[in-house]
Design an enzyme around this catalytic site. Structure first.
Site, PDB file in Angstrom:
ATOM      1  N   GLU A 153      -0.196  -9.423  -1.172  1.00  0.00           N
ATOM      2  CA  GLU A 153      -1.683  -9.905  -0.900  1.00  0.00           C
ATOM      3  C   GLU A 153      -2.313  -9.977  -2.491  1.00  0.00           C
ATOM      4  OE1 GLU A 153      -2.344  -6.872   2.120  1.00  0.00           O
ATOM      5  OE2 GLU A 153      -2.884  -8.488   3.455  1.00  0.00           O
TER       6      GLU A 153
ATOM      7  N   GLY B 270       0.448  -5.154   0.604  1.00  0.00           N
ATOM      8  CA  GLY B 270      -0.709  -5.137  -0.145  1.00  0.00           C
ATOM      9  C   GLY B 270       0.046  -5.995  -1.482  1.00  0.00           C
TER      10      GLY B 270
ATOM     11  N   ALA C 201       0.751  -1.369   0.068  1.00  0.00           N
ATOM     12  CA  ALA C 201      -0.019  -0.013  -0.250  1.00  0.00           C
ATOM     13  C   ALA C 201       0.855   1.420   0.142  1.00  0.00           C
ATOM     14  CB  ALA C 201      -0.892   0.075   1.151  1.00  0.00           C
TER      15      ALA C 201
ATOM     16  N   GLU D  23       4.129  -5.325   7.132  1.00  0.00           N
ATOM     17  CA  GLU D  23       3.366  -4.351   7.895  1.00  0.00           C
ATOM     18  C   GLU D  23       3.706  -4.500   9.480  1.00  0.00           C
ATOM     19  OE1 GLU D  23       2.253  -6.577   5.840  1.00  0.00           O
ATOM     20  OE2 GLU D  23       0.568  -6.004   4.609  1.00  0.00           O
TER      21      GLU D  23
END
Ligand code: HXC
Length: 251
Positions: free
Chosen positions: A113, A110, A67, A133
């Site tokens: 993911e 992300g 992200a 993270e």
């Protein structure tokens, strides 16, 4: 269909598409707008009858580094809720056509993911996977604590998520996180080879099979078997089933 951030190329004869993430300066960091663009492009390809299988790839240096931390740093719980980023991730899950992640360089947070939402992952030798993270004082929020243990088991998922350590493509292959590892320069060639093979099968059977396999993660065995039976039966309503079975019988 192209924007500067996303490049789409369609090979009409093979019925495959390549969607390339193209924010190289930010290592394909996934801002809300960028993720939305990715979804819009995938949705168009999902509805395009000339495409049966989609490859999602990034640059040599990064599939996606997670992200966008610049945007994330300003966020509040309410802001995240209002933005409904989770809704976007749910949308990605609804793509019916098979998605192959062709991962080179960093696939982090992300980005990792996003690769795991895909149906198969082919990694270049230089790929690095991780859920860092925890080092930012947060935890995975788009499936990392759910899809990763389903791929690699509890122990390895704990190690990756709780330490934030990156792993190499070879290690990712060893623990069952990627389908195969190929030399960097062969990444797209290998992804296209697999995509072409999938795209040459019955479109309905492929999509029914994908849907059924994904259901196995959401359902108990009996419910999943009933779902499989329903999709299996639907395949008998296709021209391809008749053609392919007759072709076999007629040699
Ligand atoms: C915004 C990023 C970024 C990110 C890299 N950049 N990752 N920008 N968000 N996630 C930017 C850097 O700021 C830098 O910009 C440029 O990309 C190149 O990065 P460098 O750090 O200079 O490169 P390098 O030294 O090679 O290190 C690469 C790296 C490192 C190991 C990938 O950048 C890194 O650790 N990035 C963060 C990875 C991460 O923590 N991801 C998880 C995010 S949280 P400038 O302008 O300086 O050149 C997350 C939650 C998901 O993903 C939740 C989903 C709902």
């Amino acid at each position: 269909m192209d924007s500067t951030n996303i490049l789409v190329s369609i090979n009409a004869s093979k019925k495959i598409a390549i969607l390339t993430l193209n924010r190289p300066k930010e290592l394909n960091a996934l801002s809300y707008d960028f993720l939305n663009e990715i979804f819009q492009a995938l949705d168009l390809l999902d509805k395009n009858e000339g495409v049966n299988c989609i490859i999602l790839t990034g640059s040599d240096r990064a599939f996606a580094a997670g992200a966008d931390i610049k945007a994330l740093a300003q966020q509040s719980p309410l802001g995240i809720w209002k933005m409904d980023m989770y809704g976007l991730w749910q949308n990605l899950k609804q793509i019916k056509k098979p998605l192959i992640a062709a991962v080179s360089g960093f696939a982090l947070g992300g980005g990792c993911e996003l690769a795991m939402i895909c149906d198969m992952i082919i990694a270049a030798e230089n790929a690095q996977f991780g859920q860092p993270e925890i080092k930012l004082g947060i935890m995975p929020g788009a499936g990392g604590t759910q899809r990763l243990p389903r791929l690699v088991g509890k122990l390895k998922a704990m190690e990756l998520v709780l330490t934030g350590t990156f792993i190499s493509a070879t290690e990712a292959y060893r623990i069952g996180m990627v389908n195969k590892v190929v030399p960097n320069e062969m990444l797209i060639f290998e992804a296209e080879k697999t995509a072409t093979l999938i795209a040459s099968q019955s479109t309905t059977a492929v999509q029914m099979a994908k849907e059924s396999i994904l259901k196995s993660f959401d359902m108990g065995l009996n419910e999943g078997l009933a779902f499989e039976r329903r999709n299996y039966m639907m395949c008998f309503d296709t021209e391809e089933q008749k053609e392919k079975m007759n072709a076999f019988l007629e040699k």
